[in-house]
Write a protein that holds these residues in place. Sequence first.
Motif, PDB file in Angstrom:
ATOM      1  N   ASP A   1       0.840  -1.191   0.000  1.00 11.26           N
ATOM      2  CA  ASP A   1       0.000   0.000   0.000  1.00 11.26           C
ATOM      3  C   ASP A   1       0.881   1.249   0.000  1.00 11.26           C
ATOM      4  OD1 ASP A   1      -2.617  -0.723  -0.218  1.00 11.26           O
ATOM      5  OD2 ASP A   1      -3.021  -0.814   1.916  1.00 11.26           O
ATOM      6  N   ALA A   2       0.387   2.298  -0.658  1.00 14.66           N
ATOM      7  CA  ALA A   2       1.065   3.596  -0.663  1.00 14.66           C
ATOM      8  C   ALA A   2       0.456   4.454   0.437  1.00 14.66           C
ATOM      9  CB  ALA A   2       0.926   4.271  -2.023  1.00 14.66           C
ATOM     10  N   LEU A   3       1.270   4.826   1.436  1.00 17.34           N
ATOM     11  CA  LEU A   3       0.778   5.550   2.604  1.00 17.34           C
ATOM     12  C   LEU A   3       1.517   6.867   2.781  1.00 17.34           C
ATOM     13  CD1 LEU A   3       0.722   2.676   5.278  1.00 17.34           C
ATOM     14  CD2 LEU A   3      -1.041   3.230   3.605  1.00 17.34           C
ATOM     15  N   ILE A   4       0.844   7.791   3.473  1.00 18.20           N
ATOM     16  CA  ILE A   4       1.500   8.980   3.993  1.00 18.20           C
ATOM     17  C   ILE A   4       1.307   8.962   5.498  1.00 18.20           C
ATOM     18  CG2 ILE A   4       1.514  11.487   4.095  1.00 18.20           C
ATOM     19  CD1 ILE A   4       0.785  11.602   1.221  1.00 18.20           C
ATOM     20  N   VAL A   5       2.404   8.788   6.234  1.00 18.13           N
ATOM     21  CA  VAL A   5       2.380   8.713   7.691  1.00 18.13           C
ATOM     22  C   VAL A   5       3.325   9.782   8.235  1.00 18.13           C
ATOM     23  CG1 VAL A   5       2.784   7.262   9.713  1.00 18.13           C
ATOM     24  CG2 VAL A   5       1.918   6.235   7.598  1.00 18.13           C
ATOM     25  N   ASP A   6       2.791  10.672   9.059  1.00 20.57           N
ATOM     26  CA  ASP A   6       3.585  11.764   9.638  1.00 20.57           C
ATOM     27  C   ASP A   6       4.309  12.566   8.557  1.00 20.57           C
ATOM     28  OD1 ASP A   6       2.787  11.005  12.159  1.00 20.57           O
ATOM     29  OD2 ASP A   6       4.557   9.761  12.527  1.00 20.57           O
ATOM     30  N   GLY A   7       3.622  12.787   7.445  1.00 27.39           N
ATOM     31  CA  GLY A   7       4.189  13.585   6.372  1.00 27.39           C
ATOM     32  C   GLY A   7       5.169  12.869   5.472  1.00 27.39           C
TER      33      GLY A   7
ATOM     34  N   PHE B   1       5.943   9.857   2.664  1.00 24.23           N
ATOM     35  CA  PHE B   1       5.313   8.969   1.690  1.00 24.23           C
ATOM     36  C   PHE B   1       6.147   7.699   1.534  1.00 24.23           C
ATOM     37  CE2 PHE B   1       5.148   7.244  -2.612  1.00 24.23           C
ATOM     38  CZ  PHE B   1       3.780   7.016  -2.759  1.00 24.23           C
ATOM     39  N   GLY B   2       5.488   6.559   1.585  1.00 21.75           N
ATOM     40  CA  GLY B   2       6.195   5.295   1.402  1.00 21.75           C
ATOM     41  C   GLY B   2       5.230   4.163   1.142  1.00 21.75           C
ATOM     42  N   ARG B   3       5.804   2.995   0.828  1.00 17.91           N
ATOM     43  CA  ARG B   3       5.002   1.789   0.578  1.00 17.91           C
ATOM     44  C   ARG B   3       5.245   0.775   1.691  1.00 17.91           C
ATOM     45  NH1 ARG B   3       2.314   1.119  -4.038  1.00 17.91           N
ATOM     46  NH2 ARG B   3       2.626   2.637  -5.703  1.00 17.91           N
ATOM     47  N   VAL B   4       4.187   0.039   2.035  1.00 17.64           N
ATOM     48  CA  VAL B   4       4.280  -0.960   3.089  1.00 17.64           C
ATOM     49  C   VAL B   4       5.156  -2.109   2.592  1.00 17.64           C
ATOM     50  CG1 VAL B   4       3.025  -2.564   4.565  1.00 17.64           C
ATOM     51  CG2 VAL B   4       2.021  -0.336   3.989  1.00 17.64           C
TER      52      VAL B   4
ATOM     53  N   THR C   1       5.011  -6.815  10.670  1.00 13.45           N
ATOM     54  CA  THR C   1       5.404  -7.802  11.670  1.00 13.45           C
ATOM     55  C   THR C   1       4.334  -7.864  12.757  1.00 13.45           C
ATOM     56  OG1 THR C   1       6.604  -6.276  13.104  1.00 13.45           O
ATOM     57  CG2 THR C   1       7.792  -7.148  11.207  1.00 13.45           C
ATOM     58  N   LEU C   2       4.637  -8.570  13.842  1.00 22.68           N
ATOM     59  CA  LEU C   2       3.681  -8.690  14.940  1.00 22.68           C
ATOM     60  C   LEU C   2       3.590  -7.413  15.763  1.00 22.68           C
ATOM     61  CD1 LEU C   2       4.532 -12.277  16.215  1.00 22.68           C
ATOM     62  CD2 LEU C   2       2.713 -11.582  14.661  1.00 22.68           C
ATOM     63  N   THR C   3       4.561  -6.518  15.644  1.00 24.45           N
ATOM     64  CA  THR C   3       4.565  -5.313  16.480  1.00 24.45           C
ATOM     65  C   THR C   3       4.734  -4.007  15.708  1.00 24.45           C
ATOM     66  OG1 THR C   3       6.946  -5.612  16.855  1.00 24.45           O
ATOM     67  CG2 THR C   3       5.451  -6.529  18.512  1.00 24.45           C
ATOM     68  N   TYR C   4       5.232  -4.045  14.486  1.00 22.67           N
ATOM     69  CA  TYR C   4       5.469  -2.803  13.763  1.00 22.67           C
ATOM     70  C   TYR C   4       5.315  -3.023  12.256  1.00 22.67           C
ATOM     71  CZ  TYR C   4      10.076  -4.806  12.823  1.00 22.67           C
ATOM     72  OH  TYR C   4      11.091  -5.631  12.421  1.00 22.67           O
ATOM     73  N   VAL C   5       5.245  -1.900  11.544  1.00 21.34           N
ATOM     74  CA  VAL C   5       5.146  -1.886  10.082  1.00 21.34           C
ATOM     75  C   VAL C   5       6.372  -1.161   9.535  1.00 21.34           C
ATOM     76  CG1 VAL C   5       3.831  -1.041   8.095  1.00 21.34           C
ATOM     77  CG2 VAL C   5       2.633  -1.945  10.089  1.00 21.34           C
ATOM     78  N   THR C   6       6.974  -1.724   8.497  1.00 22.45           N
ATOM     79  CA  THR C   6       8.111  -1.084   7.841  1.00 22.45           C
ATOM     80  C   THR C   6       7.635  -0.430   6.547  1.00 22.45           C
ATOM     81  OG1 THR C   6       9.628  -2.746   8.731  1.00 22.45           O
ATOM     82  CG2 THR C   6      10.414  -1.418   6.883  1.00 22.45           C
ATOM     83  N   LEU C   7       7.842   0.878   6.452  1.00 22.21           N
ATOM     84  CA  LEU C   7       7.519   1.619   5.234  1.00 22.21           C
ATOM     85  C   LEU C   7       8.808   1.896   4.469  1.00 22.21           C
ATOM     86  CD1 LEU C   7       4.912   4.323   6.332  1.00 22.21           C
ATOM     87  CD2 LEU C   7       4.486   2.103   5.298  1.00 22.21           C
TER      88      LEU C   7
ATOM     89  N   ILE D   1      -4.163   2.085  14.216  1.00 24.23           N
ATOM     90  CA  ILE D   1      -5.490   1.927  14.801  1.00 24.23           C
ATOM     91  C   ILE D   1      -5.918   3.208  15.504  1.00 24.23           C
ATOM     92  CG2 ILE D   1      -6.874   0.554  16.398  1.00 24.23           C
ATOM     93  CD1 ILE D   1      -5.942  -0.961  13.932  1.00 24.23           C
ATOM     94  N   ASP D   2      -4.971   3.889  16.162  1.00 21.40           N
ATOM     95  CA  ASP D   2      -5.307   5.049  16.993  1.00 21.40           C
ATOM     96  C   ASP D   2      -5.217   6.367  16.252  1.00 21.40           C
ATOM     97  OD1 ASP D   2      -5.564   3.233  19.058  1.00 21.40           O
ATOM     98  OD2 ASP D   2      -3.516   3.535  19.795  1.00 21.40           O
ATOM     99  N   ASP D   3      -4.336   6.487  15.252  1.00 22.87           N
ATOM    100  CA  ASP D   3      -4.107   7.764  14.577  1.00 22.87           C
ATOM    101  C   ASP D   3      -4.616   7.720  13.141  1.00 22.87           C
ATOM    102  OD1 ASP D   3      -2.906   8.572  16.886  1.00 22.87           O
ATOM    103  OD2 ASP D   3      -0.849   8.257  16.167  1.00 22.87           O
ATOM    104  N   THR D   4      -4.700   8.903  12.548  1.00 17.76           N
ATOM    105  CA  THR D   4      -5.113   9.010  11.153  1.00 17.76           C
ATOM    106  C   THR D   4      -3.882   8.992  10.249  1.00 17.76           C
ATOM    107  OG1 THR D   4      -5.074  11.427  11.291  1.00 17.76           O
ATOM    108  CG2 THR D   4      -7.169  10.336  11.733  1.00 17.76           C
ATOM    109  N   PHE D   5      -4.071   8.480   9.043  1.00 21.57           N
ATOM    110  CA  PHE D   5      -3.027   8.449   8.033  1.00 21.57           C
ATOM    111  C   PHE D   5      -3.702   8.367   6.671  1.00 21.57           C
ATOM    112  CE2 PHE D   5      -4.037   4.153   9.244  1.00 21.57           C
ATOM    113  CZ  PHE D   5      -4.079   3.461   8.048  1.00 21.57           C
ATOM    114  N   GLN D   6      -2.935   8.623   5.632  1.00 17.82           N
ATOM    115  CA  GLN D   6      -3.472   8.554   4.261  1.00 17.82           C
ATOM    116  C   GLN D   6      -3.070   7.231   3.620  1.00 17.82           C
ATOM    117  OE1 GLN D   6      -2.896  11.952   1.664  1.00 17.82           O
ATOM    118  NE2 GLN D   6      -2.539  13.298   3.436  1.00 17.82           N
ATOM    119  N   ASN D   7      -4.050   6.561   3.014  1.00 20.36           N
ATOM    120  CA  ASN D   7      -3.806   5.341   2.251  1.00 20.36           C
ATOM    121  C   ASN D   7      -4.248   5.602   0.814  1.00 20.36           C
ATOM    122  OD1 ASN D   7      -3.695   2.803   1.078  1.00 20.36           O
ATOM    123  ND2 ASN D   7      -4.427   1.755   2.914  1.00 20.36           N
ATOM    124  N   TRP D   8      -3.288   5.703  -0.072  1.00 15.57           N
ATOM    125  CA  TRP D   8      -3.586   6.042  -1.462  1.00 15.57           C
ATOM    126  C   TRP D   8      -4.064   4.843  -2.279  1.00 15.57           C
ATOM    127  CZ3 TRP D   8       0.685   9.889  -3.534  1.00 15.57           C
ATOM    128  CH2 TRP D   8       0.636  11.054  -2.777  1.00 15.57           C
TER     129      TRP D   8
END
Length: 383
Positions: A215-221, A223-226, A230-236, A252-259
Amino acid sequence: MENFLDLVDATPIIIRMAIRMGVALLLATLVALVLYGILRRTGRRTESYTLEAIAQETRSAFFWFLTFALTVVLWQQLEASVFPEVVDSPWYLHWGIRLARTVLYIFGALLLIRIVDVAADTVRHRYSVDATNNLQERKILTQLQYIQRIIGIVIFIITAAFILLQFEAVRSIGTGLLTSAGVGGIIIGFAAQKSIANLLAGFQIAFTQPIRIDDALIVDGEFGRVEEITLTYVTLKLWDQRRLIVPLNKFIDDTFQNWTRTTTQLIGSVFMYLDYTFPVNALREEAKRFVEGHELWDKQVFGVAVTDNNADVMTVRITATGADSGQTFNLRCAIREHLIAWIQENYADHLPKTRIEMSPQDRAVVADPDKSIVLSPQEGERE
């Protein structure tokens, strides 16, 4: 033959243990050669990716698993035939059986993990994310990656339990831990609440899927792809090859953009800031001609419209779509570069201007620079 068996029975126990382990090695070698020879030939004949992967990835683990399984059986048979009472068996035979059983559990777990990996690789081989419209593939691979990790943890826990339950002392410790489970559970719960929250967030992400692999995401400004979940974190994987590590519960708790949440298609916008005298229809025709001839345009959306204006310029927005976010970004860059060059070549005098209204006296000075302005006394004082 009977003389040979009598000779073997007359040898020390440790020699008989070595002989039986050698027999186990021989039998395991024969079984592995026959079984994996059949698997390789069948896989090549049927062009089966799964069979070829099993033959390549699991052979070593299967050989050692079978070796120690036969060793445990043969050593236990030796102990039962020579020492009817277990307490009478020598320590090296008793502990040798436990050691062989421990290694058996380890290779059994390794064999199961290899089989799970082969199954996961088979699914990945069938569902590739390289396709342009890969929503279904990314959904399946996201769930697969999380389930694969959970199975690995379960296999590890069960293996460790089987190994520890061989020892009486560990069983006693386990009983003591169970009786104090209330206090221990509270302590562990407080200590691991963030990890547990991430684990539960992982379950929710794997099956509700606000994000997926690739997925193409924008997290905390950023841009990257998933790249990995893992069981505890996501690598972009960011656009400049950096990696951004994000805890699972952030999604789950915060907002982000999923393109690419429902489709890979994305509408790209290019904004041009032009003077009011600029001919918009000429720009519209040139942009249409360029976009229709460009290989990155997917022929779905195109438009040119004046979307805003202020005291100095009007804002012209050109919209177009590509097959995915990467192609849309490149198409936007191409449109912007082409239109800037086209405007410079054909309408350079219609670029944004700054207008100043001048009084008649100021116009006279501009028209005749040598003409001086005589200030009144009051104006001179103000100056």
